[in-house]
Design a protein around this motif. Structure first.
Motif, PDB file in Angstrom:
ATOM      1  N   ILE A 245       0.829  -1.202   0.000  1.00 10.68           N
ATOM      2  CA  ILE A 245       0.000   0.000   0.000  1.00 10.68           C
ATOM      3  C   ILE A 245       0.866   1.255   0.000  1.00 10.68           C
ATOM      4  CG2 ILE A 245      -1.760   1.273   1.305  1.00 10.68           C
ATOM      5  CD1 ILE A 245      -2.790  -1.458   2.288  1.00 10.68           C
ATOM      6  N   GLU A 246       1.997   1.211   0.670  1.00 10.52           N
ATOM      7  CA  GLU A 246       2.942   2.327   0.601  1.00 10.52           C
ATOM      8  C   GLU A 246       3.468   2.484  -0.820  1.00 10.52           C
ATOM      9  OE1 GLU A 246       5.613   5.460   1.474  1.00 10.52           O
ATOM     10  OE2 GLU A 246       3.820   4.727   2.505  1.00 10.52           O
ATOM     11  N   ALA A 247       3.703   1.359  -1.504  1.00 13.84           N
ATOM     12  CA  ALA A 247       4.141   1.421  -2.899  1.00 13.84           C
ATOM     13  C   ALA A 247       3.061   2.055  -3.771  1.00 13.84           C
ATOM     14  CB  ALA A 247       4.479   0.021  -3.400  1.00 13.84           C
ATOM     15  N   ALA A 248       1.795   1.761  -3.478  1.00 13.74           N
ATOM     16  CA  ALA A 248       0.701   2.393  -4.225  1.00 13.74           C
ATOM     17  C   ALA A 248       0.719   3.899  -4.019  1.00 13.74           C
ATOM     18  CB  ALA A 248      -0.640   1.806  -3.781  1.00 13.74           C
ATOM     19  N   PHE A 249       0.940   4.323  -2.781  1.00 16.56           N
ATOM     20  CA  PHE A 249       1.005   5.755  -2.502  1.00 16.56           C
ATOM     21  C   PHE A 249       2.134   6.414  -3.290  1.00 16.56           C
ATOM     22  CE2 PHE A 249       3.091   9.137  -0.071  1.00 16.56           C
ATOM     23  CZ  PHE A 249       2.068  10.075  -0.032  1.00 16.56           C
ATOM     24  N   ARG A 250       3.309   5.825  -3.249  1.00 14.77           N
ATOM     25  CA  ARG A 250       4.453   6.433  -3.940  1.00 14.77           C
ATOM     26  C   ARG A 250       4.277   6.426  -5.456  1.00 14.77           C
ATOM     27  NH1 ARG A 250       9.977   4.756  -0.687  1.00 14.77           N
ATOM     28  NH2 ARG A 250       9.129   4.903   1.432  1.00 14.77           N
ATOM     29  N   ASN A 251       3.605   5.406  -5.957  1.00 14.92           N
ATOM     30  CA  ASN A 251       3.451   5.267  -7.401  1.00 14.92           C
ATOM     31  C   ASN A 251       2.395   6.219  -7.966  1.00 14.92           C
ATOM     32  OD1 ASN A 251       4.191   3.720  -9.843  1.00 14.92           O
ATOM     33  ND2 ASN A 251       2.053   3.094  -9.796  1.00 14.92           N
ATOM     34  N   PHE A 252       1.314   6.453  -7.213  1.00 17.94           N
ATOM     35  CA  PHE A 252       0.180   7.209  -7.742  1.00 17.94           C
ATOM     36  C   PHE A 252       0.017   8.611  -7.164  1.00 17.94           C
ATOM     37  CE2 PHE A 252      -1.416   2.695  -8.094  1.00 17.94           C
ATOM     38  CZ  PHE A 252      -1.260   2.619  -9.467  1.00 17.94           C
ATOM     39  N   ILE A 253       0.523   8.852  -5.956  1.00 19.03           N
ATOM     40  CA  ILE A 253       0.268  10.134  -5.291  1.00 19.03           C
ATOM     41  C   ILE A 253       1.553  10.960  -5.280  1.00 19.03           C
ATOM     42  CG2 ILE A 253      -0.674  11.251  -3.255  1.00 19.03           C
ATOM     43  CD1 ILE A 253      -2.612   9.338  -4.684  1.00 19.03           C
ATOM     44  N   HIS A 254       1.623  11.929  -6.150  1.00 21.73           N
ATOM     45  CA  HIS A 254       2.801  12.806  -6.282  1.00 21.73           C
ATOM     46  C   HIS A 254       2.413  13.995  -7.138  1.00 21.73           C
ATOM     47  CE1 HIS A 254       3.116  11.169 -10.349  1.00 21.73           C
ATOM     48  NE2 HIS A 254       3.043   9.958  -9.813  1.00 21.73           N
ATOM     49  N   ARG A 255       3.258  14.995  -7.175  1.00 22.45           N
ATOM     50  CA  ARG A 255       2.975  16.157  -8.014  1.00 22.45           C
ATOM     51  C   ARG A 255       3.085  15.770  -9.489  1.00 22.45           C
ATOM     52  NH1 ARG A 255       7.586  19.851  -5.581  1.00 22.45           N
ATOM     53  NH2 ARG A 255       7.398  18.262  -3.960  1.00 22.45           N
ATOM     54  N   ALA A 256       2.561  16.594 -10.358  1.00 16.48           N
ATOM     55  CA  ALA A 256       2.518  16.284 -11.783  1.00 16.48           C
ATOM     56  C   ALA A 256       3.910  16.155 -12.373  1.00 16.48           C
ATOM     57  CB  ALA A 256       1.736  17.366 -12.525  1.00 16.48           C
ATOM     58  N   ASP A 257       3.998  15.358 -13.427  1.00 20.62           N
ATOM     59  CA  ASP A 257       5.255  15.232 -14.157  1.00 20.62           C
ATOM     60  C   ASP A 257       5.609  16.565 -14.804  1.00 20.62           C
ATOM     61  OD1 ASP A 257       6.701  14.419 -16.975  1.00 20.62           O
ATOM     62  OD2 ASP A 257       7.219  13.024 -15.369  1.00 20.62           O
ATOM     63  N   VAL A 258       6.879  16.812 -14.967  1.00 24.44           N
ATOM     64  CA  VAL A 258       7.343  18.080 -15.547  1.00 24.44           C
ATOM     65  C   VAL A 258       6.778  18.285 -16.955  1.00 24.44           C
ATOM     66  CG1 VAL A 258       9.387  19.351 -16.273  1.00 24.44           C
ATOM     67  CG2 VAL A 258       9.443  18.033 -14.168  1.00 24.44           C
ATOM     68  N   LYS A 259       6.580  17.201 -17.681  1.00 24.74           N
ATOM     69  CA  LYS A 259       6.098  17.305 -19.060  1.00 24.74           C
ATOM     70  C   LYS A 259       4.594  17.546 -19.133  1.00 24.74           C
ATOM     71  CE  LYS A 259       9.724  14.212 -20.769  1.00 24.74           C
ATOM     72  NZ  LYS A 259       9.993  12.930 -21.466  1.00 24.74           N
ATOM     73  N   GLN A 260       3.883  17.414 -18.028  1.00 21.60           N
ATOM     74  CA  GLN A 260       2.431  17.614 -18.024  1.00 21.60           C
ATOM     75  C   GLN A 260       2.119  19.097 -18.083  1.00 21.60           C
ATOM     76  OE1 GLN A 260       0.229  15.350 -15.070  1.00 21.60           O
ATOM     77  NE2 GLN A 260      -1.353  16.933 -14.937  1.00 21.60           N
ATOM     78  N   GLU A 261       1.388  19.515 -19.107  1.00 19.64           N
ATOM     79  CA  GLU A 261       1.095  20.935 -19.322  1.00 19.64           C
ATOM     80  C   GLU A 261      -0.238  21.364 -18.717  1.00 19.64           C
ATOM     81  OE1 GLU A 261       3.103  23.088 -20.639  1.00 19.64           O
ATOM     82  OE2 GLU A 261       4.689  21.731 -21.315  1.00 19.64           O
ATOM     83  N   GLU A 262      -1.236  20.469 -18.713  1.00 15.31           N
ATOM     84  CA  GLU A 262      -2.563  20.831 -18.251  1.00 15.31           C
ATOM     85  C   GLU A 262      -2.916  20.071 -16.982  1.00 15.31           C
ATOM     86  OE1 GLU A 262      -5.265  20.096 -21.421  1.00 15.31           O
ATOM     87  OE2 GLU A 262      -4.442  21.669 -22.725  1.00 15.31           O
ATOM     88  N   ASP A 263      -3.843  20.648 -16.197  1.00 15.56           N
ATOM     89  CA  ASP A 263      -4.293  19.984 -14.978  1.00 15.56           C
ATOM     90  C   ASP A 263      -4.936  18.646 -15.320  1.00 15.56           C
ATOM     91  OD1 ASP A 263      -3.439  22.272 -13.790  1.00 15.56           O
ATOM     92  OD2 ASP A 263      -5.424  23.014 -13.232  1.00 15.56           O
ATOM     93  N   SER A 264      -4.784  17.680 -14.442  1.00 14.50           N
ATOM     94  CA  SER A 264      -5.327  16.349 -14.674  1.00 14.50           C
ATOM     95  C   SER A 264      -6.351  16.003 -13.602  1.00 14.50           C
ATOM     96  CB  SER A 264      -4.208  15.300 -14.699  1.00 14.50           C
ATOM     97  OG  SER A 264      -3.488  15.309 -13.478  1.00 14.50           O
ATOM     98  N   TYR A 265      -7.270  15.099 -13.973  1.00 13.66           N
ATOM     99  CA  TYR A 265      -8.341  14.653 -13.088  1.00 13.66           C
ATOM    100  C   TYR A 265      -8.412  13.132 -13.182  1.00 13.66           C
ATOM    101  CZ  TYR A 265      -9.587  19.582 -13.231  1.00 13.66           C
ATOM    102  OH  TYR A 265      -9.537  20.955 -13.148  1.00 13.66           O
ATOM    103  N   GLU A 266      -8.031  12.467 -12.106  1.00 16.07           N
ATOM    104  CA  GLU A 266      -7.927  11.013 -12.113  1.00 16.07           C
ATOM    105  C   GLU A 266      -8.803  10.413 -11.017  1.00 16.07           C
ATOM    106  OE1 GLU A 266      -3.452  10.104 -12.504  1.00 16.07           O
ATOM    107  OE2 GLU A 266      -3.618  12.255 -12.109  1.00 16.07           O
ATOM    108  N   ILE A 267      -9.413   9.285 -11.322  1.00 17.27           N
ATOM    109  CA  ILE A 267     -10.274   8.572 -10.383  1.00 17.27           C
ATOM    110  C   ILE A 267      -9.582   7.284  -9.965  1.00 17.27           C
ATOM    111  CG2 ILE A 267     -12.482   7.388 -10.089  1.00 17.27           C
ATOM    112  CD1 ILE A 267     -13.657   9.315 -12.163  1.00 17.27           C
ATOM    113  N   PHE A 268      -9.573   7.023  -8.656  1.00 18.48           N
ATOM    114  CA  PHE A 268      -9.031   5.786  -8.111  1.00 18.48           C
ATOM    115  C   PHE A 268     -10.138   5.090  -7.329  1.00 18.48           C
ATOM    116  CE2 PHE A 268      -5.457   8.486  -8.876  1.00 18.48           C
ATOM    117  CZ  PHE A 268      -4.416   7.643  -9.256  1.00 18.48           C
ATOM    118  N   VAL A 269     -10.551   3.925  -7.794  1.00 11.19           N
ATOM    119  CA  VAL A 269     -11.594   3.159  -7.117  1.00 11.19           C
ATOM    120  C   VAL A 269     -10.917   2.051  -6.322  1.00 11.19           C
ATOM    121  CG1 VAL A 269     -13.694   1.800  -7.386  1.00 11.19           C
ATOM    122  CG2 VAL A 269     -13.202   3.665  -8.995  1.00 11.19           C
ATOM    123  N   CYS A 270     -11.002   2.140  -5.011  1.00 16.20           N
ATOM    124  CA  CYS A 270     -10.315   1.141  -4.192  1.00 16.20           C
ATOM    125  C   CYS A 270     -11.047   0.928  -2.877  1.00 16.20           C
ATOM    126  CB  CYS A 270      -8.847   1.514  -3.999  1.00 16.20           C
ATOM    127  SG  CYS A 270      -8.558   3.214  -3.456  1.00 16.20           S
TER     128      CYS A 270
END
Length: 314
Positions: free
Chosen positions: A229-254
């Motif tokens: 579960i800590e690996a899930a946090f590190r993998n999915f929860i972080h600031r946007a990638d430098v190459k990302q230009e627009e805001d993103s909206y993501e859904i996580f069903v868990c």
């Protein structure tokens, strides 16, 4: 265990949590004779007297030791303040070599180099707890959604669609109840891609503090599930990638345990406190991660869009 040791543990947190408490209320102020520091020698006559504890308070020694936190939990140093700006290891200053100088001037071109590592977009994370499911199922494949659970998923899907947001993707736990919830929600969000992952499966993230009597997994379950579960946090929860230009909206069903742990970690609250929160089935939790790494919790376990007779927490 001595009374003083018990108080020290209470102040530190049973699993290495915050040690902000510096005093514990007790029924009687300790006497001055028996509790005097035996290490004070003749020099105590010239040394300034220690600050006396107010009546009813017992000051804990700064050297009181706390039990170590699990190895996968990284805590900021004591002198770094209350917010670790490099919590996701994407802080620009931490990604560049400050010792590297410009060959011609010998000066650091810090501002221009930092721009290559700064995020530009904001990430919106919508954490959805699965709907009510059949608790009598022996295996995961048998723990399907109940008729009420399917209604809850429909309501959650309609709520997400009503927000008028163009969602980028739906990432869901591979467990049956989360997969079925995702399938129902996705009908209201046509064209949004779905991704399944084992990282978001339900489990025991970390031993809760305070503990509860009705739920006591074996230590090995914390060891196995906690790292995942800590690996899930590190993998999915972080600031946007430098190459990302627009805001993103993501859904996580868990699942409830996973969501509560993620919220604690993202807000840099003691993760051992995850069980102090409660989440309804089909609820929506909204986290915002800014380009500078700051995190805000917009909503926690929202089910205000459901009629009262449709709300459950099983």
């Amino acid at each position: 265990m001595s009374f003083r040791r018990a108080l020290a543990l209470a102040a530190c947190g049973l699993a290495g949590g915050s040690a902000l408490l510096s005093a514990v209320v007790v029924g009687k102020q300790p006497g001055r004779g028996s509790d005097a520091d035996p290490r004070q020698g003749s020099s105590s006559a010239t040394a300034p007297p220690a600050a006396a504890a107010p009546p009813g308070l017992l000051l804990l020694p700064p050297s009181a030791s706390c039990p170590p936190a699990p190895g996968w939990i990284e805590r900021p140093a004591a002198n770094s303040g209350y917010w670790d700006s490099n919590w996701d290891r994407r802080e620009p200053l931490a990604l560049i070599n400050l010792k590297k100088k410009n060959e011609e001037t010998g000066e650091e071109e810090l501002s221009s180099r930092l721009s290559h590592f700064k995020a530009k977009a904001t990430r919106h994370i919508f954490l959805i707890r699965h709907s009510q499911y059949n608790l009598d199922g022996r295996a995961d494949k048998d723990r399907t959604l109940t008729p009420l659970g399917r209604e809850q998923a429909e309501l959650t899907g309609k709520r997400l669609a009503s927000l008028g947001i163009k969602f980028d993707q739906i990432i869901h736990s591979s467990m049956t109840r989360a997969t079925e919830t995702t399938e129902i929600i996705s009908k209201h969000l046509p064209g949004v891609k779905k991704v399944s992952t084992d990282l978001l499966r339900e489990g025991a993230p970390i031993e809760p503090d305070p503990p509860v009597s009705h739920w006591k997994p074996e230590a090995v379950q914390y060891y196995e599930d906690g790292a995942r579960i800590e690996a899930a946090f590190r993998n999915f929860i972080h600031r946007a990638d430098v190459k990302q230009e627009e805001d993103s909206y993501e859904i996580f069903v868990c699942h409830a345990n996973v969501i509560r742990y993620i919220v604690c970690r993202a807000l840099q609250f003691p993760p051992e406190g995850w069980l102090r929160m409660s989440l309804n089935n089909g609820s929506i939790t909204h986290l915002v991660i800014r380009p500078n790494g700051r995190v805000a919790l917009r909503t926690l376990g929202d089910t205000g869009f459901m009629p009262p007779d449709k709300i459950t927490r099983t």
